[in-house]
Design a protein around this motif. Structure first.
Motif, PDB file in Angstrom:
ATOM      1  N   ASN A  38      -4.462  78.985 -44.667  1.00 55.67           N
ATOM      2  CA  ASN A  38      -5.368  78.831 -45.816  1.00 55.67           C
ATOM      3  C   ASN A  38      -4.618  78.552 -47.120  1.00 55.67           C
ATOM      4  N   LEU A  39      -3.349  78.162 -47.010  1.00 52.16           N
ATOM      5  CA  LEU A  39      -2.597  77.756 -48.191  1.00 52.16           C
ATOM      6  C   LEU A  39      -3.358  76.637 -48.902  1.00 52.16           C
ATOM      7  N   ALA A  40      -3.443  76.717 -50.231  1.00 49.91           N
ATOM      8  CA  ALA A  40      -4.183  75.713 -51.000  1.00 49.91           C
ATOM      9  C   ALA A  40      -3.330  75.163 -52.131  1.00 49.91           C
ATOM     10  N   ASP A  41      -3.650  73.944 -52.560  1.00 55.99           N
ATOM     11  CA  ASP A  41      -2.931  73.352 -53.684  1.00 55.99           C
ATOM     12  C   ASP A  41      -3.597  73.752 -54.989  1.00 55.99           C
ATOM     13  N   TYR A  42      -3.192  73.104 -56.089  1.00 55.40           N
ATOM     14  CA  TYR A  42      -3.691  73.470 -57.412  1.00 55.40           C
ATOM     15  C   TYR A  42      -5.195  73.261 -57.562  1.00 55.40           C
ATOM     16  N   ARG A  45      -7.502  72.976 -52.598  1.00 53.81           N
ATOM     17  CA  ARG A  45      -7.745  72.219 -51.357  1.00 53.81           C
ATOM     18  C   ARG A  45      -6.766  72.699 -50.294  1.00 53.81           C
ATOM     19  N   THR A  46      -7.309  73.069 -49.150  1.00 50.77           N
ATOM     20  CA  THR A  46      -6.515  73.620 -48.055  1.00 50.77           C
ATOM     21  C   THR A  46      -6.113  72.532 -47.073  1.00 50.77           C
ATOM     22  N   ALA A  47      -5.281  72.930 -46.104  1.00 46.35           N
ATOM     23  CA  ALA A  47      -4.885  72.002 -45.046  1.00 46.35           C
ATOM     24  C   ALA A  47      -6.111  71.504 -44.281  1.00 46.35           C
ATOM     25  N   LEU A  48      -7.102  72.386 -44.106  1.00 44.29           N
ATOM     26  CA  LEU A  48      -8.313  71.989 -43.384  1.00 44.29           C
ATOM     27  C   LEU A  48      -9.120  70.958 -44.180  1.00 44.29           C
ATOM     28  N   HIS A  49      -9.142  71.086 -45.513  1.00 46.18           N
ATOM     29  CA  HIS A  49      -9.774  70.066 -46.349  1.00 46.18           C
ATOM     30  C   HIS A  49      -9.139  68.699 -46.094  1.00 46.18           C
ATOM     31  N   LEU A  50      -7.804  68.671 -46.140  1.00 40.86           N
ATOM     32  CA  LEU A  50      -7.084  67.408 -46.040  1.00 40.86           C
ATOM     33  C   LEU A  50      -7.216  66.789 -44.654  1.00 40.86           C
ATOM     34  N   ALA A  51      -7.099  67.603 -43.620  1.00 41.04           N
ATOM     35  CA  ALA A  51      -7.234  67.093 -42.256  1.00 41.04           C
ATOM     36  C   ALA A  51      -8.652  66.574 -42.005  1.00 41.04           C
ATOM     37  N   ILE A  59      -5.608  68.216 -35.738  1.00 41.80           N
ATOM     38  CA  ILE A  59      -5.168  69.158 -36.769  1.00 41.80           C
ATOM     39  C   ILE A  59      -6.313  70.100 -37.139  1.00 41.80           C
ATOM     40  N   VAL A  60      -7.522  69.559 -37.234  1.00 33.47           N
ATOM     41  CA  VAL A  60      -8.693  70.375 -37.555  1.00 33.47           C
ATOM     42  C   VAL A  60      -8.866  71.474 -36.512  1.00 33.47           C
ATOM     43  N   VAL A  61      -8.810  71.094 -35.240  1.00 34.78           N
ATOM     44  CA  VAL A  61      -8.978  72.061 -34.147  1.00 34.78           C
ATOM     45  C   VAL A  61      -7.864  73.113 -34.190  1.00 34.78           C
ATOM     46  N   LEU A  62      -6.624  72.667 -34.400  1.00 37.15           N
ATOM     47  CA  LEU A  62      -5.489  73.579 -34.446  1.00 37.15           C
ATOM     48  C   LEU A  62      -5.623  74.583 -35.588  1.00 37.15           C
ATOM     49  N   LEU A  63      -5.966  74.091 -36.775  1.00 41.93           N
ATOM     50  CA  LEU A  63      -6.091  74.979 -37.939  1.00 41.93           C
ATOM     51  C   LEU A  63      -7.202  76.007 -37.734  1.00 41.93           C
ATOM     52  N   LEU A  64      -8.314  75.569 -37.162  1.00 42.47           N
ATOM     53  CA  LEU A  64      -9.419  76.497 -36.893  1.00 42.47           C
ATOM     54  C   LEU A  64      -8.992  77.567 -35.891  1.00 42.47           C
ATOM     55  N   GLU A  65      -8.232  77.150 -34.866  1.00 42.83           N
ATOM     56  CA  GLU A  65      -7.739  78.109 -33.870  1.00 42.83           C
ATOM     57  C   GLU A  65      -6.803  79.137 -34.502  1.00 42.83           C
ATOM     58  N   LYS A  66      -6.094  78.721 -35.540  1.00 40.70           N
ATOM     59  CA  LYS A  66      -5.126  79.599 -36.202  1.00 40.70           C
ATOM     60  C   LYS A  66      -5.738  80.385 -37.360  1.00 40.70           C
ATOM     61  N   ALA A  68      -7.990  79.238 -39.899  1.00 39.82           N
ATOM     62  CA  ALA A  68      -8.320  78.594 -41.173  1.00 39.82           C
ATOM     63  C   ALA A  68      -9.775  78.868 -41.536  1.00 39.82           C
ATOM     64  N   ASP A  69     -10.034  79.089 -42.814  1.00 32.41           N
ATOM     65  CA  ASP A  69     -11.389  79.367 -43.302  1.00 32.41           C
ATOM     66  C   ASP A  69     -12.194  78.079 -43.303  1.00 32.41           C
ATOM     67  N   VAL A  70     -13.191  77.985 -42.432  1.00 37.31           N
ATOM     68  CA  VAL A  70     -13.960  76.745 -42.287  1.00 37.31           C
ATOM     69  C   VAL A  70     -14.774  76.417 -43.532  1.00 37.31           C
ATOM     70  N   ASN A  71     -15.079  77.434 -44.339  1.00 38.56           N
ATOM     71  CA  ASN A  71     -15.900  77.203 -45.531  1.00 38.56           C
ATOM     72  C   ASN A  71     -15.146  77.462 -46.835  1.00 38.56           C
ATOM     73  N   SER A  72     -13.827  77.289 -46.803  1.00 33.67           N
ATOM     74  CA  SER A  72     -13.063  77.415 -48.049  1.00 33.67           C
ATOM     75  C   SER A  72     -13.517  76.320 -49.011  1.00 33.67           C
ATOM     76  N   MET A  73     -13.635  76.664 -50.289  1.00 31.35           N
ATOM     77  CA  MET A  73     -14.126  75.719 -51.290  1.00 31.35           C
ATOM     78  C   MET A  73     -13.011  75.317 -52.243  1.00 31.35           C
ATOM     79  N   ASP A  74     -12.940  74.030 -52.529  1.00 37.89           N
ATOM     80  CA  ASP A  74     -11.964  73.579 -53.510  1.00 37.89           C
ATOM     81  C   ASP A  74     -12.525  73.778 -54.914  1.00 37.89           C
ATOM     82  N   ARG A  75     -11.800  73.301 -55.907  1.00 37.46           N
ATOM     83  CA  ARG A  75     -12.185  73.528 -57.303  1.00 37.46           C
ATOM     84  C   ARG A  75     -13.561  72.951 -57.626  1.00 37.46           C
TER      85      ARG A  75
END
Length: 373
Positions: A38-42, A45-51, A59-66, A68-75
């Motif tokens: 769930n690391l995010a930039d400024y 936006r998380t890795a899941l956002h970008l993928a 990548i989406v499937v992998l991050l979800l398995e690990k 990742a917050d499916v409903n993380s919100m960017d700015r």
């Protein structure tokens, strides 16, 4: 965008870079190191956002398995599903939805639907919000306003769908996404394209500002609220924060939290009375991004940036090798600290048309430093 060092693997943001590029091995390396999924930039936006944005299914499937917050919100309040839908990655959307992903949109969900045989955008207000009398009244006022607007650089309102527990209205569907999406994918635009896009936005905004009997102030003009048509033209959208200026050009107030800090005029941040020129300030910030390829001071908190612009008169840099002198002068006028010193959109259009004509005569595209009027 992560820095070059991060891209080469020496920083935690390598997870974001690898996710955006579909580099599964690189993503696994970072996760094994202990980097949070769930690391995010400024911009949050998380890795899941970008993928999701790039349609990188593995990548989406992998991050979800690990985890990742499916409903993380960017700015801007967008989730990974919001991004996947914007770029029509339908398979990714299905995976995200299966994991509980939602797309909040500006008010509620935004869908692409068929209406009378045509693909349109359906924008909703959820029942929990629509039950609020004030919100519902404001929403209906917005619809009444949109219904009267007709301009090639304004997203067209089409109608309202009746639903027992939610409000839904339809607009034309613009499959090419937003200016934000364009800049994120392409980076810096060539001079002719940037000026053509600036003219599209200025013409749409001029139409709003010259609306009778009262000017329409957008109040939240950002790259995300500018969409691209199939023909490549830009259209201004989302008047959810718009107000009709009462009487003359000045006198309305809004809170500093309304709108997006990165594009907010100083007088708005200071909670002072404002007029149409707040949109001119926002426009200048958008044009600056088109020539630069993205926002300035990317790593700085947007609210702190707005504070500096409001109280220290801070403005983005305008290096001569990147910005033609006429553009530099126009931007400096548009983001002037005194609202009454900023040009109108009618004046902006006149300046841009001259700049465009000179660019075309000189055959200038990617080279912008040699344009002198």
């Amino acid at each position: 965008m992560p820095s070059e060092i991060d891209q080469e693997g020496e920083g935690p943001y390598r997870l974001l870079f690898c996710s955006s590029k579909g580099d599964k091995a690189g993503v696994m390396q970072e996760l094994v190191k202990g980097v949070s999924p769930n690391l995010a930039d400024y911009d949050k936006r998380t890795a899941l956002h970008l993928a999701s944005c790039e349609g990188c299914m593995e990548i989406v499937v992998l991050l979800l398995e690990k985890g990742a917050d499916v409903n993380s919100m960017d700015r801007w309040g967008r989730t990974p599903l919001s991004d996947a839908r914007s770029f029509r990655h339908h398979d990714v959307c299905k995976v995200l939805e299966a994991h509980g992903g939602t797309d909040p949109g500006s008010f509620g969900e935004v869908y692409s639907v068929k209406w009378r045989g045509t693909e349109v955008a359906a924008k909703t207000i959820r029942s929990s919000i629509a039950s609020n009398k004030t919100v519902k009244e404001n929403f209906l006022k917005e619809l009444a306003l949109w219904q009267k607007l007709r301009h090639p650089n304004i997203v067209q309102f089409l109608g309202v769908l009746k639903h027992p527990d939610r409000l839904i209205f339809l607009t034309e569907y613009l499959r090419n996404g937003s200016l934000y999406d364009i800049l994120r994918k392409k980076g810096r635009l060539d001079s002719l394209t940037a000026v053509a896009y600036a003219l599209d936005i200025a013409r749409g905004m001029n139409y709003l500002h010259q609306h009778k009997p009262h000017a329409i102030i957008h109040r939240d003009l950002t790259p995300r609220n500018v969409l691209q048509s199939d023909a490549g033209r830009l259209k201004v959208t989302d008047f959810g924060l718009s107000k009709i200026s009462q009487g003359r050009d000045v006198g309305y107030k809004m809170t500093g939290g309304t709108g997006s800090y990165r594009y907010m005029a100083p007088e708005v941040y200071r909670r002072e009375s404002y007029g149409k020129s707040v949109d001119v300030f926002s426009f200048a910030m958008i044009v600056h991004e088109m020539f630069q390829g993205g926002p300035s001071n990317r790593g700085e908190d947007a609210e702190k940036l707005a504070d500096k612009r409001a109280y220290e008169d801070s403005r983005p840099h305008l290096p001569s090798m990147m910005y033609p002198e006429p553009i530099r002068k126009l931007l400096q006028d548009c983001w002037h600290k005194s609202p009454d010193r900023r040009p109108t959109f009618e004046e902006i259009i006149m300046h841009l048309e001259i700049i465009q004509e000179n660019l075309q005569e000189k055959g200038i595209g990617t080279c912008c430093s040699c344009l002198i009027l």
